[in-house]
Design an enzyme around this catalytic site. Structure first.
Site, mmCIF file in Angstrom:
data_model
loop_
_atom_site.group_PDB
_atom_site.id
_atom_site.type_symbol
_atom_site.label_atom_id
_atom_site.label_comp_id
_atom_site.label_asym_id
_atom_site.label_seq_id
_atom_site.Cartn_x
_atom_site.Cartn_y
_atom_site.Cartn_z
ATOM 1 N N GLU A 1 0.943 -1.316 -0.033
ATOM 2 C CA GLU A 1 0.154 -0.095 0.066
ATOM 3 C C GLU A 1 0.766 1.348 -0.056
ATOM 4 O O GLU A 1 1.657 1.384 0.737
ATOM 5 C CB GLU A 1 -0.795 0.079 1.195
ATOM 6 N N HIS B 1 -0.835 -0.745 16.690
ATOM 7 C CA HIS B 1 0.124 -0.074 15.760
ATOM 8 C C HIS B 1 1.464 -0.008 16.184
ATOM 9 O O HIS B 1 2.303 0.341 15.361
ATOM 10 C CB HIS B 1 -0.307 1.177 15.549
ATOM 11 N N GLU C 1 -4.798 -6.837 2.139
ATOM 12 C CA GLU C 1 -3.459 -7.776 2.347
ATOM 13 C C GLU C 1 -3.721 -8.920 2.124
ATOM 14 O O GLU C 1 -2.707 -9.778 1.790
ATOM 15 C CB GLU C 1 -3.111 -7.369 4.115
HETATM 16 C C1 LIG Z 1 -5.634 -3.641 7.748
HETATM 17 C C2 LIG Z 1 -5.083 -2.257 7.672
HETATM 18 N N1 LIG Z 1 -4.276 -2.025 6.646
HETATM 19 C C3 LIG Z 1 -3.391 -0.870 6.070
HETATM 20 C C4 LIG Z 1 -3.905 0.023 7.249
HETATM 21 C C5 LIG Z 1 -2.698 1.466 7.078
HETATM 22 N N2 LIG Z 1 -4.072 2.667 6.739
HETATM 23 C C6 LIG Z 1 -4.578 3.448 7.694
HETATM 24 S S1 LIG Z 1 -5.706 4.230 7.173
HETATM 25 C C7 LIG Z 1 -5.537 3.660 5.521
HETATM 26 C C8 LIG Z 1 -6.440 4.259 4.506
HETATM 27 C C9 LIG Z 1 -7.899 4.197 4.700
HETATM 28 O O1 LIG Z 1 -8.527 4.881 3.546
HETATM 29 P P1 LIG Z 1 -9.987 4.792 3.666
HETATM 30 O O2 LIG Z 1 -10.695 3.580 3.997
HETATM 31 O O3 LIG Z 1 -10.479 5.364 2.270
HETATM 32 O O4 LIG Z 1 -10.328 6.068 4.622
HETATM 33 P P2 LIG Z 1 -9.771 7.629 4.806
HETATM 34 O O5 LIG Z 1 -8.320 7.699 5.671
HETATM 35 O O6 LIG Z 1 -9.714 8.063 3.338
HETATM 36 O O7 LIG Z 1 -10.921 8.389 5.461
HETATM 37 C C10 LIG Z 1 -4.646 2.638 5.687
HETATM 38 C C11 LIG Z 1 -3.977 2.076 4.504
HETATM 39 C C12 LIG Z 1 -4.606 -0.108 8.309
HETATM 40 N N3 LIG Z 1 -4.594 0.781 9.409
HETATM 41 N N4 LIG Z 1 -4.983 -1.333 8.638
#
Ligand SMILES: Cc1ncc(C[n+]2csc(CCOP(=O)(O)OP(=O)(O)O)c2C)c(N)n1
Ligand SMILES: Cc1ncc(C[n+]2csc(CCOP(=O)(O)OP(=O)(O)O)c2C)c(N)n1
Ligand SMILES: [Mg+2]
Ligand SMILES: [Mg+2]
Lengths: 336, 342, 336, 342
Positions: free
Chosen positions: A29, A123, A54
């Site tokens: 990602e 985290h 994932e």
């Molecule tokens: C399972 C998992 N994978 C990756 C992450 C890292 N991560 C945190 S927020 C995020 C983006 C989320 O995007 P979205 O669902 O569109 O929410 P937004 O932040 O745009 O509101 C990622 C990849 C995580 N916290 N949990």
């Protein structure tokens, strides 16, 4: 000798390997931004971003490795392996056994790990004990730039699945990305010896499963890895002032474990203090005890580990993660 | 283009005879663990696998036997594997749920849904190493509810990976009917994940072949993944010895084992109101009755009989082929069992 | 005293609890058929089948527990937790800590585990070491009908998440369902003492975290759990004939671990042999070593565990899983 | 039915002022770790949360602050939590990504997609314990690719669970644009999982309220889950201090940090052909440029300004409300910071 930061070293070793081996590709990602230097050098075909899924892309990494690529799959944090553990537990780690030794999955999983900067319990985990429990996985936790690069190169030459856990406190890139880059008002207990250091002119793979003695000592042996190695070294200096001579052994790889060196050092001092940022129970600290007992060695034992879910509050967090004070106290106890 | 019915028939028959032999060995206790047959889905497998070439890969589920045989994996080494023999395909380490052939780029898994990510990974490697090669994922309708499979469809779509996702829809996941576990519509779901979707009745191997043919052409030309939704009936139910099927086949023997507990439960003090208990009992009965009404009992759903009917005009050739294949499997059995100490 | 089979006992204790507590519901794949007796007694509202989507329904179980239900969530096999480990690792186990102790997730996860019947490496794992590594989870592995029922009841009264692992070799129901029901031609090494046994008239919860001594001995202590307890008892009988007196301690719960009894027994004999069907490294066998060393006890140590991916071939499988012969050999070694 | 614009505005303003205060504290280093704001999505949150009643539950993602405030969680205890104070909502154990309020049946999680299963579980409990109560899941567009979220939609549909799945679609997952990571169409995807799907522009809280209102009525009456797809713009980007936003806001300072590595990489021996390297560079530039063109820079996308415009006619009332709320947040800051040893 050159000097590099921890993350520069890993990326540099990876870049060296990518220049030599066109089968290495990198995905995860936000990788186009996070590994932009690799992207620009090796092109968007070899450095890719993925959807937030994932299970799909780690699982795809396993099969791509079986089919001849050498994928470096990046997880945002090791904690998120929870959603896709199956790919490691039931696939990557088992291909070789299931196929009767005829097929392997040589992928490298890269994941930031560890706490100490206030992101909270979902985290900041370490989880190497959980991962190393699975037969068939190689688990690497480097503590210096030179090791990080050399072990990355070794991982890329390994015939099965390897996980490299990179502690966020050692990585200016991660800390900057996770928010520190925008403010000068926070500071964390970052071990200087781990974040910057001299590295070889050209990377050579380091042997997997070889611990290294960071400091010699004759009263007790501290065995550790990752950031905790630096905490242990700091503690050893303080202990020296009290007349306690503590050696510090850096495991570097959790699995395979360097049983020989571990036993050798503990025989020397007769006392083992494990300092492990991962959860205390059913993990690395226990395995070390078992391995040395199996060798028939008698010794005194103590451990300083993380005993509970890591708190958000920076103050509580510092108490829960292994810190210099806890290490010193445990060492003093052990000397009694 | 039109398929060669004779070769489709040969592929299916080969798999059927092999799995029938395996069934006997399983009942004799020579094969351990669970045993999931692919009998009834051969039309789907043959229609797809017959179009694969060198460099193409397969990600298989718990019913991988037919696909491997049709792809050219040696029958003797496969049977050896089922028997846990060191000379088996996987040295006796994998067994029928974990069959791996590196040579054929084929991997099975007993984890429902994992064929999705695996096929995506094979296809990713193909993009780099063998352009125009493809990967096929075979999985059931139950697997369509598993997150990693849906994730991998999206991944394949955004990366334009050369994957053919083949859902072998028998309407069941073990003892659960899909209409109580799957909401919406599978084709819509695949489309919502960015895939082209086609439906076909898997009893007709030739029809499967045709649809798969155009899908595979599309995939090879780099236009991205396709979803092939193929209905089928598993003639032996979920796995050998499935309880509901046993009850159907030998009710006098099997029913008492089940009935005692049920009756007690109806009568026990404390619990749901009687009306609710009856509803519960009915729902169990209805799952047995559903198995009774199960199309698997209707020969019209056997893909082998279906294709055979089209070949019957050339009786001589048919007989020659069938005799030869029966002899083949006989020889395989002799070879393999000859070595097994009794 | 009544007699019951292992699985009858668990289901009977569960039924007793369900009759008393309307908040208990049961769900998982194929549960309407697999728990048909419970379905008929308690109705389809409380006993439900799920789609094949472990992440969704295990995750839902966690939240349902937080919101006042007491869900018993069934996994088809413990191996499949790989696809939904997140629900346990990052949610169930952490709610209490995250909420500052104000909220908990009292769910019970039930999962068949273990090998010895030829299903191969993705379907015969134990994994309790991995699960117990996570702070905040209670992990139970019963070895007899009486314990299985009493511990199930205790789990249903516990204030946080509990996992009960039921060994398939102890469960006629699972073996029958997985194929043996249709053929008389297979037989497995099923421990009689574990599959049937006397049970109390009415179920009472057993204390969690209390080991029980199955056999007293003064030369060495075998610590074990699940099916391996019975293997250990068989070995102890053989060892007795050779003049070696081996005690057998059955842990019953992996986490919390009964450190007190463990230490007490090892002090008595000075020798510990861990017999653990789970993977050898970074798990239970190591944790036991650590716990006893931490108590300052000197002892000799050995372990008989599963060292690799479990082979499909029944012959190889029997060698890889802890068996009586390996236990005897290890015990003899330890006596030297 | 029509929403009360004044109360929607009040809810949104309360959250905005709180998050702006938190921003300051974060920049001052008093709040640790990452910090994801909900600024820009308040229209969605207010339109939905204003309709919740006692017994309703919320499963939140990494941007849960606004929803909790609007649901009635005490601002002081929330701010205490952000500061890691023992009197915080979670005793300082959770922090802004792991906020839990048992009283409000509200739980957050930093695991992307986990709001899906959590809402399904809350709704399951509601089916037994509080019929007519519902659960809301809030998550982003990126989360729609996470298997467990899709699984939970199917589960909710087959069990007819009272869940409102709210996708706050800002078109981004951290630095990745959704059009390169999400195939197909989210509404189709939800329909393929058995849900009713509605779309709305989240800048318009009143419109969100209306659509959510009919969806929630439907859900309360036991007709099963609904998918609400609401577009929004996160005014601060993914989290405070996001690199691409920093580059935009202070290019002279931030660009060199990035450019040195990129230039070196363009020039290094061994690697892709120059043309490919340029493509790579362009793709990085385009993600910065996308952020530049990002609608977040356009005030038209601010839900608070949008609703304010509709209330402007009653300037006196508006001013009174705004003054009062500013004073509130001021007092909260004084209360909380007063105790923090400097
Ligand atoms: C399972 C998992 N994978 C990756 C992450 C890292 N991560 C945190 S927020 C995020 C983006 C989320 O995007 P979205 O669902 O569109 O929410 P937004 O932040 O745009 O509101 C990622 C990849 C995580 N916290 N949990
Ligand atoms: C992750 C996971 N969950 C559950 C199981 C148990 N299981 C094995 S096969 C099966 C049913 C699969 O149904 P479907 O995908 O329709 O395939 P079919 O057996 O009908 O061909 C289940 C639930 C498993 N092997 N893996
Ligand atoms: Mg099916
Ligand atoms: Mg988004």
């Amino acid at each position: 000798m050159k000097t590099m930061s921890f993350i520069q070293a890993v990326d540099d070793a990876l870049a060296q390997a990518m220049a030599e081996d066109p089968h290495i590709i990198v995905f995860g990602e936000d990788i186009p931004l996070l590994r932009r230097d690799l992207l620009v050098r090796f092109g968007p075909r070899r450095v890719r971003g993925t959807p937030i899924s994932e299970s799909a892309f780690l699982g795809a990494g396993v099969a791509a490795a079986m089919a001849g690529l050498r994928p470096v799959v990046e997880m945002y944090m090791v904690d998120f392996l929870g959603v896709c553990m199956d790919a490691l537990l039931n696939h990557a780690a088992k291909v070789e056994a299931f196929s009767g030794g005829k097929w392997t999955a040589p992928l490298v999983v890269r994941a930031p790990c560890g706490g100490g900067y206030g992101d909270g319990g979902q985290h900041e985990q370490s989880l190497w004990g959980m991962l190393a429990h699975i037969p068939g996985l190689t688990v690497i936790v480097p503590s210096t730039p030179a090791d990080a690069g050399g072990l990355m190169l070794a991982a890329l030459k390994q015939d099965g699945p390897v996980i490299i856990l990179e502690h966020k406190l050692l990585s200016e890139m991660w800390l900057e990305f996770l928010g520190s880059g925008a403010r000068k008002t926070v500071s964390f207990d970052i071990p200087a010896g781990g974040t910057k250091g001299s590295v070889p002119q050209k990377w050579e793979p380091l042997p997997l499963g070889e611990a290294t003695l960071r400091r010699d000592g004759h009263d007790l042996t501290i065995i550790s890895l990752g950031v905790s190695v630096h905490r242990a070294l700091e503690a050893a200096t303080l202990l020296e002032a009290e007349g306690i001579s503590a050696g510090v052994l850096d495991l570097r790889t959790v699995s395979p474990l360097d049983k020989k060196t571990v036993c050798q050092e503990v025989i020397k001092t007769g006392r083992l203090l494990v300092v492990d940022e991962d959860y205390e129970t059913f993990g690395l600290s226990g395995e070390l005890a078992a391995v040395i007992l199996e060798a028939g060695i008698a010794f005194k034992y103590a451990r300083v580990c993380t005993q509970m879910t890591i708190p958000y509050s920076r103050h509580l967090e510092d108490e829960v993660l292994p810190n210099v004070k806890r290490i010193c106290t445990a060492a003093q106890q052990l000397m009694k | 283009m039109a398929p060669d019915l004779w070769s489709l028939y040969a592929l299916m028959l080969k798999a059927r005879l092999f799995e029938e032999a395996a069934t006997k060995l399983w009942y004799e206790g020579l094969i351990s663990g669970e045993m999931h047959l692919g009998t009834g889905e051969e039309g789907i497998i043959a229609g797809v696998v017959s179009q694969l070439r060198d460099g193409d890969a397969m990600a298989l589920d718990h019913r991988g036997t037919a696909a491997l045989l049709m792809r050219g994996v040696d029958s003797v080494s496969l049977l050896h594997e089922f028997l846990g023999h060191p000379q088996g395909l996987c040295g006796g380490m994998g067994g029928h749920m974990h069959l791996f052939s590196k040579e054929h780029l084929a991997a099975s898994s007993g984890i429902v849904g994992s064929a999705g990510p695996a096929a995506a990974g094979f296809a990713l490697a193909a993009q780099y190493l063998h352009p125009q090669s493809i990967a096929v994922a075979f999985f059931g309708d139950g697997a369509m509810n598993q997150g990693m499979l849906m994730e991998s469809m999206n991944l394949a779509a955004v990366w334009k990976l050369p994957v053919l996702f083949v859902c072998k829809d028998d309407g069941w996941g073990i003892t659960t009917q899909s209409d109580v576990s799957t909401a919406g519509n599978l084709d819509d779901r695949a489309r919502g994940l960015g895939l082209l979707a086609f439906s076909v009745d898997g009893v007709d191997a030739a029809r499967v072949w045709e649809i798969a043919h155009s899908a595979i052409e599309r995939i090879r030309s780099g236009e991205g993944p396709v979803f092939l939704h193929a209905r089928c009936v598993h003639l032996e139910g979920h796995f050998l010895g499935l309880q509901t099927i046993r009850i159907l086949r030998d009710p006098l023997k099997e029913m008492p084992k089940v009935a005692v507990g049920l009756t007690k439960s109806i009568l026990k003090l404390h619990g749901a109101a009687v009306s609710e208990r009856i509803t519960g009992l009915k729902s169990i009965m209805s799952s047995v009755i559903a198995a009774l009404r199960d199309p698997r009992r209707d020969h019209a759903h056997d893909p082998i009989l279906h294709t055979r009917a089209a070949l019957q005009s050339d009786e001589t050739r048919l007989k020659a082929m069938e005799d030869r294949m029966e002899e083949d499997i006989h020889n395989i059995l002799i070879t393999v069992l000859g070595e097994v100490p009794s």
